[in-house]
Design a protein around this motif. Structure first.
Motif, mmCIF file in Angstrom:
data_model
loop_
_atom_site.group_PDB
_atom_site.id
_atom_site.type_symbol
_atom_site.label_atom_id
_atom_site.label_comp_id
_atom_site.label_asym_id
_atom_site.label_seq_id
_atom_site.Cartn_x
_atom_site.Cartn_y
_atom_site.Cartn_z
ATOM 1 N N LYS A 161 -21.849 146.817 2.556
ATOM 2 C CA LYS A 161 -20.669 147.645 2.794
ATOM 3 C C LYS A 161 -20.710 148.271 4.185
ATOM 4 C CE LYS A 161 -18.261 151.746 1.055
ATOM 5 N NZ LYS A 161 -18.271 152.840 0.042
ATOM 6 N N GLY A 162 -19.624 148.122 4.932
ATOM 7 C CA GLY A 162 -19.519 148.710 6.257
ATOM 8 C C GLY A 162 -19.892 147.765 7.386
ATOM 9 N N TYR A 163 -20.485 146.600 7.075
ATOM 10 C CA TYR A 163 -20.903 145.683 8.141
ATOM 11 C C TYR A 163 -19.706 144.970 8.763
ATOM 12 C CZ TYR A 163 -22.815 141.618 10.523
ATOM 13 O OH TYR A 163 -23.103 140.656 11.465
ATOM 14 N N LYS A 164 -19.764 144.794 10.075
ATOM 15 C CA LYS A 164 -18.796 143.959 10.791
ATOM 16 C C LYS A 164 -19.528 143.198 11.882
ATOM 17 C CE LYS A 164 -14.431 146.407 10.086
ATOM 18 N NZ LYS A 164 -13.217 146.967 10.739
ATOM 19 N N GLY A 165 -19.127 141.939 12.065
ATOM 20 C CA GLY A 165 -19.707 141.137 13.126
ATOM 21 C C GLY A 165 -19.048 141.413 14.453
ATOM 22 N N GLU A 166 -19.408 140.606 15.461
ATOM 23 C CA GLU A 166 -18.963 140.855 16.825
ATOM 24 C C GLU A 166 -17.879 139.897 17.308
ATOM 25 O OE1 GLU A 166 -22.481 140.770 19.240
ATOM 26 O OE2 GLU A 166 -23.482 142.353 18.065
ATOM 27 N N ILE A 167 -17.606 138.821 16.569
ATOM 28 C CA ILE A 167 -16.570 137.894 17.013
ATOM 29 C C ILE A 167 -15.190 138.481 16.744
ATOM 30 C CG2 ILE A 167 -15.418 135.708 16.429
ATOM 31 C CD1 ILE A 167 -17.982 134.320 16.464
ATOM 32 N N ASP A 168 -14.396 138.539 17.791
ATOM 33 C CA ASP A 168 -13.017 139.009 17.662
ATOM 34 C C ASP A 168 -12.197 137.892 17.008
ATOM 35 O OD1 ASP A 168 -10.450 139.954 17.877
ATOM 36 O OD2 ASP A 168 -10.443 140.098 20.074
ATOM 37 N N THR A 169 -11.779 138.116 15.776
ATOM 38 C CA THR A 169 -11.051 137.075 15.044
ATOM 39 C C THR A 169 -9.561 137.041 15.382
ATOM 40 O OG1 THR A 169 -10.854 138.618 13.183
ATOM 41 C CG2 THR A 169 -12.653 137.022 13.112
ATOM 42 N N GLN A 170 -9.133 137.917 16.261
ATOM 43 C CA GLN A 170 -7.772 137.860 16.820
ATOM 44 C C GLN A 170 -6.684 137.797 15.747
ATOM 45 O OE1 GLN A 170 -7.772 134.610 19.618
ATOM 46 N NE2 GLN A 170 -9.316 135.563 20.924
ATOM 47 N N GLY A 171 -6.866 138.622 14.743
ATOM 48 C CA GLY A 171 -5.846 138.708 13.694
ATOM 49 C C GLY A 171 -6.044 137.764 12.528
ATOM 50 N N ARG A 172 -7.025 136.858 12.604
ATOM 51 C CA ARG A 172 -7.298 135.995 11.447
ATOM 52 C C ARG A 172 -7.883 136.850 10.335
ATOM 53 N NH1 ARG A 172 -9.389 132.948 15.652
ATOM 54 N NH2 ARG A 172 -11.535 133.513 15.112
ATOM 55 N N MET A 173 -7.229 136.849 9.197
ATOM 56 C CA MET A 173 -7.703 137.642 8.072
ATOM 57 C C MET A 173 -8.041 136.731 6.897
ATOM 58 S SD MET A 173 -7.796 140.737 9.091
ATOM 59 C CE MET A 173 -8.001 141.607 7.539
ATOM 60 N N GLY A 403 -31.268 124.014 0.493
ATOM 61 C CA GLY A 403 -31.906 125.010 1.341
ATOM 62 C C GLY A 403 -30.913 126.034 1.852
ATOM 63 N N ALA A 404 -31.434 127.195 2.262
ATOM 64 C CA ALA A 404 -30.594 128.306 2.710
ATOM 65 C C ALA A 404 -30.599 128.403 4.234
ATOM 66 C CB ALA A 404 -31.074 129.610 2.097
ATOM 67 N N ARG A 405 -29.420 128.546 4.809
ATOM 68 C CA ARG A 405 -29.306 128.786 6.252
ATOM 69 C C ARG A 405 -29.845 130.169 6.578
ATOM 70 N NH1 ARG A 405 -23.702 128.451 9.912
ATOM 71 N NH2 ARG A 405 -24.656 129.119 11.889
ATOM 72 N N GLU A 406 -30.437 130.316 7.754
ATOM 73 C CA GLU A 406 -30.895 131.641 8.148
ATOM 74 C C GLU A 406 -29.693 132.555 8.369
ATOM 75 O OE1 GLU A 406 -33.187 131.028 11.680
ATOM 76 O OE2 GLU A 406 -31.464 131.164 13.007
ATOM 77 N N LEU A 407 -29.921 133.842 8.197
ATOM 78 C CA LEU A 407 -28.851 134.822 8.331
ATOM 79 C C LEU A 407 -28.195 134.714 9.709
ATOM 80 C CD1 LEU A 407 -27.499 137.301 6.906
ATOM 81 C CD2 LEU A 407 -29.093 138.711 8.245
ATOM 82 N N VAL A 408 -26.873 134.673 9.708
ATOM 83 C CA VAL A 408 -26.126 134.547 10.960
ATOM 84 C C VAL A 408 -26.264 135.830 11.778
ATOM 85 C CG1 VAL A 408 -23.788 134.374 11.912
ATOM 86 C CG2 VAL A 408 -24.508 132.844 10.063
ATOM 87 N N ALA A 409 -26.567 135.661 13.052
ATOM 88 C CA ALA A 409 -26.658 136.803 13.962
ATOM 89 C C ALA A 409 -25.275 137.420 14.152
ATOM 90 C CB ALA A 409 -27.226 136.347 15.303
ATOM 91 N N SER A 410 -25.254 138.709 14.398
ATOM 92 C CA SER A 410 -23.989 139.435 14.496
ATOM 93 C C SER A 410 -23.075 138.873 15.576
ATOM 94 C CB SER A 410 -24.244 140.921 14.764
ATOM 95 O OG SER A 410 -24.798 141.538 13.613
ATOM 96 N N GLN A 411 -23.640 138.306 16.641
ATOM 97 C CA GLN A 411 -22.788 137.789 17.716
ATOM 98 C C GLN A 411 -21.978 136.569 17.288
ATOM 99 O OE1 GLN A 411 -24.818 135.961 21.081
ATOM 100 N NE2 GLN A 411 -26.670 135.649 19.835
ATOM 101 N N PHE A 412 -22.358 135.956 16.154
ATOM 102 C CA PHE A 412 -21.627 134.796 15.646
ATOM 103 C C PHE A 412 -20.872 135.107 14.349
ATOM 104 C CE2 PHE A 412 -25.527 132.917 17.687
ATOM 105 C CZ PHE A 412 -24.891 132.582 18.874
ATOM 106 N N ALA A 413 -20.859 136.376 13.955
ATOM 107 C CA ALA A 413 -20.209 136.786 12.708
ATOM 108 C C ALA A 413 -18.862 137.444 12.993
ATOM 109 C CB ALA A 413 -21.099 137.755 11.935
ATOM 110 N N ALA A 414 -17.939 137.330 12.046
ATOM 111 C CA ALA A 414 -16.578 137.841 12.210
ATOM 112 C C ALA A 414 -16.530 139.363 12.120
ATOM 113 C CB ALA A 414 -15.664 137.229 11.156
ATOM 114 N N ASP A 415 -15.514 139.918 12.771
ATOM 115 C CA ASP A 415 -15.318 141.374 12.736
ATOM 116 C C ASP A 415 -14.297 141.798 11.692
ATOM 117 O OD1 ASP A 415 -12.926 140.487 13.792
ATOM 118 O OD2 ASP A 415 -12.955 141.808 15.556
ATOM 119 N N ASN A 416 -13.954 140.896 10.748
ATOM 120 C CA ASN A 416 -12.856 141.193 9.811
ATOM 121 C C ASN A 416 -13.325 141.375 8.369
ATOM 122 O OD1 ASN A 416 -13.514 138.572 9.120
ATOM 123 N ND2 ASN A 416 -11.558 137.671 9.730
#
Length: 425
Positions: A161-173, A403-416
């Protein structure tokens, strides 16, 4: 000679004599004129008949031409009622799609098309590789080249809860309603060894289980026959409680373990063969992209037409925690707080061919991830595998954990990232 009866006696009655015939005298000249006139009439009648026959033949040919035209062109202005009633087209044998038969009588019922018995999978090979022929658009790419991102937002991410990534999704919801309301249906189910997402205090780096290697997070998958990456684990494992350790006699799933954590994924799509025997597919890409003309890169609608549900479980040997319909999607149970607190965001496909150096191009898609970890019986999973075996498509490659992918770094995660409780949907 006629007779007459009088007092029982029959007597002959004489017939009257016919009147003498009148003889008509015709002169030779008159006879010649009558004969000539008759010959003229006969000639005229013959000529008239010849013209009529030729005219009818031409009309018949014209009508046949119009009949052919009307069967191949909708622009013909003639209608059946405009044709002369004297025209009757040549009879042809009655035919059906599946062969020919004698013409049916007016009382016969129309031949019904038999149900499809095809064993050809309409979704086979539908996983796209190119956006344009030969461009390899959907191949994995380096996440960064000279500091520039080469792909859009990735998964799985932190869903606390409260987490947001760094990629600007430019209105994609993301889709925030249920997938069903959005017109999507489940097209596959599979699971990963450990959680690919992270929810602090529920499934994270501090979780525990029977096979936990915190440094490498690797475990042997018996079905794959190779070491596969293990994701995060839940916090519930207790080796002193036999429900976490007592072996289970698996009948349908492969390489599964009591006490282990697994993240189930249910890919959904608006382009699936929803409501048919071919709805569920392995690999899931075939099901997601099965029907053409629905999913588009330009204009971009992938995050509105493709979604994944994710729910994290620890498997126990306890049939009090049995759920019989895992194949249909995420468990939603308000009493047990299952499927209630859900993170919704846009991301990508996952799996161990991607990490924070190599990114997926199957993006953006919607993710709806239950933030809580839940207990579930081994028998529930085995029933799921049994159901998968009963699908029309061969799902045997999804009967074991991936197998499980490693946790995505915040710079590649969405801000939405959205926090939606069930009552908000």
């Amino acid at each position: 000679m006629p007779s007459n009866t009088v007092n029982g006696n029959t007597a002959a009655v004489p017939l009257p004599k016919p009147a003498p015939a009148e003889v008509v005298q015709v002169s030779k000249g008159t006879l010649y004129l009558l004969t000539s006139f008759a010959l003229v009439i006969l000639a005229v009648v013959s000529a008239t008949l010849a013209i009529a026959v030729d005219t009818n033949d031409q009309v018949g040919k014209l009508k046949l031409g119009n009949a052919v035209l009307s069967s191949t062109s909708s622009s013909s202005s003639s209608s059946p009622s405009s044709s002369p009633s004297s025209y009757t087209p040549a009879a042809t044998p009655a035919t059906t799609k599946y062969g020919s038969s004698s013409p049916s009588s007016p009382s016969s019922s129309p031949t019904k098309t038999p149900p499809s018995t095809s064993t050809v999978n309409p979704c086979n090979g539908k996983k796209p590789k190119d956006a344009s022929p030969g461009d390899g658009y959907f191949n994995n790419v380096p996440c960064l080249v000279d500091g520039v991102k080469q792909s859009l937002e990735q998964s799985g991410t932190n869903v606390t809860k409260g987490y947001k990534g760094e990629i600007d999704t430019q209105g994609r919801m993301p889709i925030t309603s249920t997938y069903k309301l959005a017109g999507l249906c489940p097209v596959n189910v599979h699971w990963h060894l450990g959680a690919e997402h992270l929810s602090v205090g529920e499934y994270d780096e501090n979780g525990k289980g029977p096979l936990m290697y915190r440094k490498a997070r690797r475990s042997l998958n018996a079905a794959a026959g190779a070491s596969v990456r293990q994701g995060f684990q839940c916090h519930v494992y207790d080796k002193s409680d036999e429900k976490y350790t007592k072996p289970y006699a698996w009948k349908h799933c492969v390489g599964m373990q009591i006490g282990q954590t697994y993240e189930i994924h249910w890919p959904h799509s608006a382009a699936g063969m929803c409501g048919t025997e071919w709805q569920m597919q392995t690999p899931f890409y075939d099901g997601v992209f099965c029907r053409d003309g629905i999913i588009s890169l330009d204009p971009l609608n992938t995050y509105q037409k493709i979604g994944v549900q994710a729910q994290v479980f620890t498997i126990v040997n306890d049939d009090n925690l049995y759920y019989d319909n895992l194949i249909s999607g995420m468990i939603i149970n308000t009493d047990k707080h299952m499927g209630i607190d859900v993170a919704k965001y846009t991301g990508s496909t996952t799996g161990t061919t991607r990490n924070n150096q190599v990114c997926s191009r199957y993006t953006p898609i919607t993710w709806q991830v239950d933030r809580a970890c839940h207990l579930i019986s081994a028998s529930s999973f085995d029933k799921l595998c049994q159901d998968m075996k009963g699908m029309k498509d061969d799902m045997s490659d999804d009967l074991y954990a991936h197998g499980a992918r490693e946790l995505v770094a915040s710079q590649f995660a969405a801000d939405n990232h959205q926090r939606k409780l069930i009552e908000d949907s």
